[in-house]
Design a protein around this motif. Sequence first.
Motif, mmCIF file in Angstrom:
data_model
loop_
_atom_site.group_PDB
_atom_site.id
_atom_site.type_symbol
_atom_site.label_atom_id
_atom_site.label_comp_id
_atom_site.label_asym_id
_atom_site.label_seq_id
_atom_site.Cartn_x
_atom_site.Cartn_y
_atom_site.Cartn_z
ATOM 1 N N ILE A 80 75.951 -34.161 -54.519
ATOM 2 C CA ILE A 80 77.083 -33.212 -54.905
ATOM 3 C C ILE A 80 76.971 -32.896 -56.044
ATOM 4 C CG2 ILE A 80 79.407 -33.045 -54.662
ATOM 5 C CD1 ILE A 80 78.102 -33.181 -52.134
ATOM 6 N N PRO A 81 76.935 -31.472 -56.643
ATOM 7 C CA PRO A 81 76.649 -31.130 -57.836
ATOM 8 C C PRO A 81 77.836 -31.569 -58.830
ATOM 9 C CG PRO A 81 77.298 -29.314 -56.669
ATOM 10 C CD PRO A 81 77.050 -30.482 -55.658
ATOM 11 N N LEU A 82 77.414 -32.019 -59.992
ATOM 12 C CA LEU A 82 78.367 -32.366 -61.066
ATOM 13 C C LEU A 82 77.879 -30.996 -62.109
ATOM 14 C CD1 LEU A 82 79.669 -35.205 -62.413
ATOM 15 C CD2 LEU A 82 78.431 -33.987 -64.054
ATOM 16 N N THR A 83 79.098 -30.393 -62.461
ATOM 17 C CA THR A 83 79.224 -29.575 -63.425
ATOM 18 C C THR A 83 78.954 -30.393 -65.066
ATOM 19 O OG1 THR A 83 80.428 -28.010 -62.599
ATOM 20 C CG2 THR A 83 80.037 -27.505 -64.901
ATOM 21 N N LYS A 84 77.822 -30.339 -65.628
ATOM 22 C CA LYS A 84 77.572 -31.202 -66.862
ATOM 23 C C LYS A 84 78.417 -30.958 -67.833
ATOM 24 C CE LYS A 84 73.631 -32.987 -65.378
ATOM 25 N NZ LYS A 84 73.370 -32.596 -63.996
ATOM 26 N N TRP A 106 92.505 -21.189 -59.410
ATOM 27 C CA TRP A 106 91.573 -21.660 -58.410
ATOM 28 C C TRP A 106 90.340 -21.921 -58.793
ATOM 29 C CZ3 TRP A 106 92.439 -17.300 -54.324
ATOM 30 C CH2 TRP A 106 93.649 -16.975 -54.031
ATOM 31 N N ASP A 107 89.772 -23.277 -58.467
ATOM 32 C CA ASP A 107 88.244 -23.813 -58.496
ATOM 33 C C ASP A 107 87.820 -23.623 -57.322
ATOM 34 O OD1 ASP A 107 86.069 -24.363 -59.635
ATOM 35 O OD2 ASP A 107 86.667 -26.485 -60.055
ATOM 36 N N VAL A 108 86.912 -22.773 -57.007
ATOM 37 C CA VAL A 108 86.510 -22.368 -55.617
ATOM 38 C C VAL A 108 84.951 -22.926 -55.700
ATOM 39 C CG1 VAL A 108 85.469 -20.676 -54.020
ATOM 40 C CG2 VAL A 108 87.584 -20.204 -55.315
ATOM 41 N N GLY A 109 84.442 -23.783 -54.922
ATOM 42 C CA GLY A 109 83.458 -24.703 -55.083
ATOM 43 C C GLY A 109 83.613 -25.775 -56.080
ATOM 44 N N ALA A 110 84.650 -26.556 -55.955
ATOM 45 C CA ALA A 110 85.008 -27.664 -57.093
ATOM 46 C C ALA A 110 83.917 -28.647 -56.946
ATOM 47 C CB ALA A 110 86.128 -28.150 -56.689
ATOM 48 N N GLY A 111 83.076 -29.022 -56.036
ATOM 49 C CA GLY A 111 82.112 -29.895 -56.148
ATOM 50 C C GLY A 111 82.630 -31.482 -56.474
ATOM 51 N N THR A 112 82.446 -32.004 -57.626
ATOM 52 C CA THR A 112 82.940 -33.160 -57.918
ATOM 53 C C THR A 112 84.098 -33.258 -58.324
ATOM 54 O OG1 THR A 112 80.574 -33.944 -58.279
ATOM 55 C CG2 THR A 112 81.949 -35.242 -59.256
ATOM 56 N N GLY A 113 84.558 -32.254 -58.916
ATOM 57 C CA GLY A 113 86.267 -31.991 -59.359
ATOM 58 C C GLY A 113 86.376 -31.983 -60.635
#
Length: 199
Positions: A24-28, A48-55
């Motif tokens: 699951i991707p994490l935005t660095k 709205w965060d669309v495609g929120a991944g790890t959150g």
Amino acid sequence: MASSIWPYKSPGIPDHLFERLPGIPLTKREVRILLLSYLRLEPDSVLWDVGAGTGTIPVESGLLCPDARIFAVERDEEVVDLIRHNCTRFGVKNVQVIQGVAPDCLSKLPKSPHRVCLEGGKDVHKNLEQVWQYIQPQGRVVAVANNLDSLYRLSETLAKLQARNIEVVQSSVNRLETRGPTQVFAAVDPIFILSGEKF
């Protein structure tokens, strides 16, 4: 809103403080700081965060703007649970997690957004076209492209939608890491961040 894990009033929570799932991707952290700066959140924004991944974006946004309303959209139940877990972990109470596939689920979100974050995916430009119908006037969209094809499609879509004040930036970040007995600078995957406004 204060968090016992991250009690500071600035963005940039270290990546290791978030719970994660394999694959699951994490935005660095460094990219997250850029995304948040381009979102230009206001105290009572609807995001709205669309495609929120790890959150990571919902958590950081919730801590920075406790009076905002944040909707994190993810399709997989396990990932939805992960986002909820990370919100609870950081004491963030103003995030509502929506399980659904964008763009089909967007019409069911309860509030039109002032800000939208689109975090990747091969059809991110299609999601951009859909969220544009819902975003409020003077609203902002920030989208992530991790390859040239996505960059081209997003740029083309922003132009077609007649977005104003379009900005594009490519992140280039290196982190000092220890590898065996030496320290080296390792590149964080470069990405493109595109933003534009609706008038």
